[in-house]
Design a protein around this motif. Sequence first.
Motif, PDB file in Angstrom:
ATOM      1  N   LEU A  92     -12.221  -0.348   9.346  1.00  0.00           N
ATOM      2  CA  LEU A  92     -12.062  -0.755  10.553  1.00  0.00           C
ATOM      3  C   LEU A  92     -11.364   0.278  11.666  1.00  0.00           C
ATOM      4  O   LEU A  92     -11.889   0.381  12.689  1.00  0.00           O
ATOM      5  CB  LEU A  92     -11.244  -2.004  10.708  1.00  0.00           C
ATOM      6  CG  LEU A  92     -10.826  -2.520  12.040  1.00  0.00           C
ATOM      7  CD1 LEU A  92     -12.088  -3.096  12.716  1.00  0.00           C
ATOM      8  CD2 LEU A  92      -9.704  -3.907  11.993  1.00  0.00           C
ATOM      9  N   ASN A  93     -10.097   0.987  10.826  1.00  0.00           N
ATOM     10  CA  ASN A  93      -9.503   1.905  11.728  1.00  0.00           C
ATOM     11  C   ASN A  93     -10.455   2.965  11.859  1.00  0.00           C
ATOM     12  O   ASN A  93     -10.424   3.347  13.336  1.00  0.00           O
ATOM     13  CB  ASN A  93      -8.308   2.294  10.772  1.00  0.00           C
ATOM     14  CG  ASN A  93      -7.154   1.469  10.801  1.00  0.00           C
ATOM     15  OD1 ASN A  93      -7.099   0.395  11.607  1.00  0.00           O
ATOM     16  ND2 ASN A  93      -6.125   1.626  10.110  1.00  0.00           N
ATOM     17  N   GLY A  94     -11.292   3.450  11.256  1.00  0.00           N
ATOM     18  CA  GLY A  94     -12.497   4.230  11.523  1.00  0.00           C
ATOM     19  C   GLY A  94     -13.167   4.107  12.480  1.00  0.00           C
ATOM     20  O   GLY A  94     -13.736   4.830  13.563  1.00  0.00           O
ATOM     21  N   ILE A 105       0.873  -1.208   0.025  1.00  0.00           N
ATOM     22  CA  ILE A 105      -0.116   0.200  -0.082  1.00  0.00           C
ATOM     23  C   ILE A 105       0.826   1.316   0.104  1.00  0.00           C
ATOM     24  O   ILE A 105       1.502   1.337   0.884  1.00  0.00           O
ATOM     25  CB  ILE A 105      -0.998  -0.076   1.213  1.00  0.00           C
ATOM     26  CG1 ILE A 105      -1.679  -1.011   1.103  1.00  0.00           C
ATOM     27  CG2 ILE A 105      -1.780   1.117   1.431  1.00  0.00           C
ATOM     28  CD1 ILE A 105      -2.631  -1.315   2.255  1.00  0.00           C
ATOM     29  N   ALA A 106       0.789   1.991  -1.066  1.00  0.00           N
ATOM     30  CA  ALA A 106       1.572   3.164  -1.204  1.00  0.00           C
ATOM     31  C   ALA A 106       1.645   4.014  -0.149  1.00  0.00           C
ATOM     32  O   ALA A 106       0.158   4.376   0.264  1.00  0.00           O
ATOM     33  CB  ALA A 106       1.270   3.913  -2.378  1.00  0.00           C
ATOM     34  N   PRO A 107       2.387   4.904   0.283  1.00  0.00           N
ATOM     35  CA  PRO A 107       2.108   5.893   1.465  1.00  0.00           C
ATOM     36  C   PRO A 107       1.414   7.110   0.906  1.00  0.00           C
ATOM     37  O   PRO A 107       1.422   7.475  -0.096  1.00  0.00           O
ATOM     38  CB  PRO A 107       3.783   6.697   1.818  1.00  0.00           C
ATOM     39  CG  PRO A 107       4.386   5.434   1.170  1.00  0.00           C
ATOM     40  CD  PRO A 107       3.892   4.542  -0.194  1.00  0.00           C
ATOM     41  N   GLY A 108       0.397   7.538   1.759  1.00  0.00           N
ATOM     42  CA  GLY A 108      -0.693   8.339   1.503  1.00  0.00           C
ATOM     43  C   GLY A 108      -1.718   7.896   0.670  1.00  0.00           C
ATOM     44  O   GLY A 108      -2.485   8.816   0.113  1.00  0.00           O
ATOM     45  N   LYS A 109      -1.907   6.673   0.402  1.00  0.00           N
ATOM     46  CA  LYS A 109      -2.940   6.046  -0.551  1.00  0.00           C
ATOM     47  C   LYS A 109      -3.698   4.775   0.454  1.00  0.00           C
ATOM     48  O   LYS A 109      -3.824   3.650   0.017  1.00  0.00           O
ATOM     49  CB  LYS A 109      -2.175   5.414  -1.521  1.00  0.00           C
ATOM     50  CG  LYS A 109      -1.594   6.138  -2.553  1.00  0.00           C
ATOM     51  CD  LYS A 109      -2.371   7.000  -3.323  1.00  0.00           C
ATOM     52  CE  LYS A 109      -1.668   7.744  -4.351  1.00  0.00           C
ATOM     53  NZ  LYS A 109      -2.541   8.872  -4.957  1.00  0.00           N
ATOM     54  N   PRO A 110      -4.356   5.469   1.380  1.00  0.00           N
ATOM     55  CA  PRO A 110      -5.154   4.199   2.323  1.00  0.00           C
ATOM     56  C   PRO A 110      -6.366   3.637   1.690  1.00  0.00           C
ATOM     57  O   PRO A 110      -6.752   2.815   1.842  1.00  0.00           O
ATOM     58  CB  PRO A 110      -5.679   5.344   3.505  1.00  0.00           C
ATOM     59  CG  PRO A 110      -5.589   6.622   2.936  1.00  0.00           C
ATOM     60  CD  PRO A 110      -4.554   6.890   2.037  1.00  0.00           C
ATOM     61  N   GLN A 111      -6.758   4.522   0.420  1.00  0.00           N
ATOM     62  CA  GLN A 111      -7.979   4.171  -0.120  1.00  0.00           C
ATOM     63  C   GLN A 111      -7.610   2.514  -0.688  1.00  0.00           C
ATOM     64  O   GLN A 111      -8.509   1.893  -1.399  1.00  0.00           O
ATOM     65  CB  GLN A 111      -8.281   4.897  -1.252  1.00  0.00           C
ATOM     66  CG  GLN A 111      -7.429   5.195  -2.431  1.00  0.00           C
ATOM     67  CD  GLN A 111      -6.606   6.688  -2.153  1.00  0.00           C
ATOM     68  OE1 GLN A 111      -6.327   6.780  -0.655  1.00  0.00           O
ATOM     69  NE2 GLN A 111      -6.081   7.114  -3.005  1.00  0.00           N
ATOM     70  N   GLN A 112      -6.175   2.313  -0.904  1.00  0.00           N
ATOM     71  CA  GLN A 112      -5.874   0.933  -1.560  1.00  0.00           C
ATOM     72  C   GLN A 112      -6.060  -0.334  -0.504  1.00  0.00           C
ATOM     73  O   GLN A 112      -6.293  -1.217  -1.072  1.00  0.00           O
ATOM     74  CB  GLN A 112      -4.306   0.842  -1.867  1.00  0.00           C
ATOM     75  CG  GLN A 112      -3.919   1.855  -2.947  1.00  0.00           C
ATOM     76  CD  GLN A 112      -2.415   2.097  -3.157  1.00  0.00           C
ATOM     77  OE1 GLN A 112      -1.690   1.556  -2.422  1.00  0.00           O
ATOM     78  NE2 GLN A 112      -2.151   2.645  -4.173  1.00  0.00           N
TER      79      GLN A 112
END
Length: 92
Positions: free
Chosen positions: A31-33, A17-24
């Motif tokens: 879950l984190n939210g 998962i690329a940094p700054g790309k949580p939508q990946q």
Amino acid sequence: MAILRWSQETGVEWHYIAPGKPQQNAFIESLNGKFRAECLNTNWFLSLDEARRKCEVWRRDYNEVRPHSAIGNQVPAALHRSAGNPGQPAAR
């Protein structure tokens, strides 16, 4: 590079998962939210032991009590057991 080498040697697929790309990884972001809104933001933690206890209570509720619409309004633990996995749910 070590993790990529290990991944190749063991045959484990690596999904970066690329940094700054949580939508990946929308599942973990969801879950984190929920964890932040329902547990971290609603509790005071006066010690590490207290934080562990309160987080465990939230985890058990999330996995063993609360039905999830994404899995047909089943409780994850029940779905896990019905899939032939008698132990604790995999999501911890």
